[in-house]
Design an enzyme around this catalytic site. Structure first.
Site, mmCIF file in Angstrom:
data_model
loop_
_atom_site.group_PDB
_atom_site.id
_atom_site.type_symbol
_atom_site.label_atom_id
_atom_site.label_comp_id
_atom_site.label_asym_id
_atom_site.label_seq_id
_atom_site.Cartn_x
_atom_site.Cartn_y
_atom_site.Cartn_z
ATOM 1 N N SER A 1 0.840 -1.211 0.000
ATOM 2 C CA SER A 1 0.000 0.000 0.000
ATOM 3 C C SER A 1 0.873 1.260 0.000
ATOM 4 C CB SER A 1 -0.985 -0.009 1.169
ATOM 5 O OG SER A 1 -0.315 0.117 2.394
ATOM 6 N N ARG B 1 23.515 -14.285 2.778
ATOM 7 C CA ARG B 1 23.037 -12.910 2.642
ATOM 8 C C ARG B 1 23.908 -12.092 1.691
ATOM 9 N NH1 ARG B 1 19.650 -10.855 5.619
ATOM 10 N NH2 ARG B 1 20.209 -11.915 7.539
ATOM 11 N N MET C 1 10.810 -7.119 4.115
ATOM 12 C CA MET C 1 10.986 -7.890 5.346
ATOM 13 C C MET C 1 12.291 -8.685 5.378
ATOM 14 S SD MET C 1 8.376 -7.003 6.990
ATOM 15 C CE MET C 1 8.275 -8.150 8.350
ATOM 16 N N LEU D 1 19.082 -6.021 5.380
ATOM 17 C CA LEU D 1 20.113 -5.701 4.386
ATOM 18 C C LEU D 1 21.471 -5.697 5.084
ATOM 19 C CD1 LEU D 1 18.141 -2.760 2.778
ATOM 20 C CD2 LEU D 1 18.693 -4.917 1.635
ATOM 21 N N ASN E 1 13.457 4.135 4.761
ATOM 22 C CA ASN E 1 12.483 3.133 5.182
ATOM 23 C C ASN E 1 11.332 3.835 5.890
ATOM 24 O OD1 ASN E 1 11.428 0.504 5.852
ATOM 25 N ND2 ASN E 1 12.242 0.759 7.928
ATOM 26 N N HIS F 1 8.570 3.108 8.954
ATOM 27 C CA HIS F 1 8.369 2.200 10.089
ATOM 28 C C HIS F 1 7.118 2.630 10.867
ATOM 29 C CE1 HIS F 1 9.498 -0.635 13.195
ATOM 30 N NE2 HIS F 1 9.185 0.288 14.078
ATOM 31 N N ASP G 1 20.505 2.782 8.244
ATOM 32 C CA ASP G 1 21.912 2.526 8.555
ATOM 33 C C ASP G 1 22.047 1.044 8.911
ATOM 34 O OD1 ASP G 1 21.000 2.286 11.130
ATOM 35 O OD2 ASP G 1 21.965 4.098 11.885
ATOM 36 N N ASP H 1 16.201 -0.097 12.307
ATOM 37 C CA ASP H 1 15.356 1.102 12.378
ATOM 38 C C ASP H 1 16.027 2.231 13.178
ATOM 39 O OD1 ASP H 1 13.291 -0.249 10.962
ATOM 40 O OD2 ASP H 1 12.655 -1.219 12.799
ATOM 41 N N GLU I 1 0.914 6.822 6.969
ATOM 42 C CA GLU I 1 2.120 6.439 6.223
ATOM 43 C C GLU I 1 2.000 6.859 4.762
ATOM 44 O OE1 GLU I 1 3.537 2.397 6.674
ATOM 45 O OE2 GLU I 1 2.707 2.256 8.685
HETATM 46 C C1 GRF Z 1 3.921 -0.679 6.842
HETATM 47 O O1 GRF Z 1 3.242 -0.617 8.070
HETATM 48 C C2 GRF Z 1 5.324 -0.164 6.997
HETATM 49 O O2 GRF Z 1 5.450 0.845 7.952
HETATM 50 C C3 GRF Z 1 6.080 -1.396 7.449
HETATM 51 O O3 GRF Z 1 5.496 -2.451 6.740
HETATM 52 C C4 GRF Z 1 4.143 -2.105 6.382
HETATM 53 C C5 GRF Z 1 4.060 -2.261 4.907
HETATM 54 O O4 GRF Z 1 2.754 -2.086 4.437
HETATM 55 N N1 GRF Z 1 7.500 -1.257 7.223
HETATM 56 P P1 GRF Z 1 2.489 -2.041 2.869
HETATM 57 O O5 GRF Z 1 3.097 -3.319 2.281
HETATM 58 O O6 GRF Z 1 3.148 -0.819 2.329
HETATM 59 O O7 GRF Z 1 0.994 -2.026 2.754
#
Ligand code: GRF
Length: 206
Positions: free
Chosen positions: A17, A69, A94, A97, A111, A113, A145, A149, A178
């Protein structure tokens, strides 16, 4: 003289999203950028379908094909370098890195969060917030970094936590914010409207 387009890559693993919010901002011309590639570490992530619908190149890099990795990250680095990416946006990506990846793209990875960092880093941030009993939580866009987070904070938005909230209701309230915050932070970087001093980011609207 034509200016070179600012090239974004978005790394995803799931729903996408936030990716959608970035795509929409570009299509509405609120973000002056070209979304060059969307890369996923999970097959059939809904985020990839979203990208394909908008004609954006998608690449699935299967972790099963790499023994560690370092080799996985190298494949990722190669794809991003070939595409001459200016900014890498993690959006629900997920996978951790490695340090080498971070060093290769110093201050070019951001990123989002779902908490007000430095509170509740890592997984299940919304659940952590509910269990801790905070009255406000929110979302944070930060530079990435080598820590979890822990990079310099670019922008944050707070949302209230209500007495009857559960993880799901709080997650929804945060996610809605977000979708505004991430494009706004990306615009700040593209337009170079920020200063980074140590780990402090300040806006520079001049
Ligand atoms: C979001 O809550 C973001 O903050 C976290 O993972 C979720 C991803 O949601 N890192 P989407 O895949 O962008 O819907």
């Amino acid at each position: 003289m034509l200016l070179k387009p600012y090239k974004l890559a978005v790394l995803v693993s799931g729903n996408g999203s936030n990716l959608q919010a970035i795509i929409n901002s570009i299509e509405r011309k609120e973000l002056d950028a070209h979304l060059s590639i969307v890369i996923s570490n999970t097959k059939n992530a809904p985020a990839m379908v979203r990208a394909e619908k908008h004609g954006i190149e998608t690449i699935f890099i299967d972790p099963a094909n790499y023994s560690n990795r370092k080799s996985y990250d190298q494949a990722l680095i190669d794809k991003l370098k070939v595409a001459s990416i200016d900014l890498i946006c993690l959006a629900g990506y997920m996978r951790i890195l490695g340090e080498e990846f971070i060093l290769n793209f110093s201050r070019k990875i951001i990123n989002i969060h779902p908490s007000l960092l430095p509170a509740f880093p890592g997984l299940n941030a919304q659940k952590q917030a509910i269990e801790y009993g905070v009255k406000f939580s929110g979302c944070t866009v930060h530079f990435v970094d080598a820590g979890v987070d822990s990079g310099p904070i670019i922008l944050q938005t707070a949302v209230p936590v209500y007495d009857n909230d559960c993880e799901e209701s709080l997650s929804k309230r945060i996610l809605r914010q977000e979708h505004y915050l991430y494009p706004k932070a990306i615009a700040m970087i593209i337009e170079n409207k920020f200063n980074l001093n140590g780990r402090t980011v300040t806006s520079n609207k001049a």
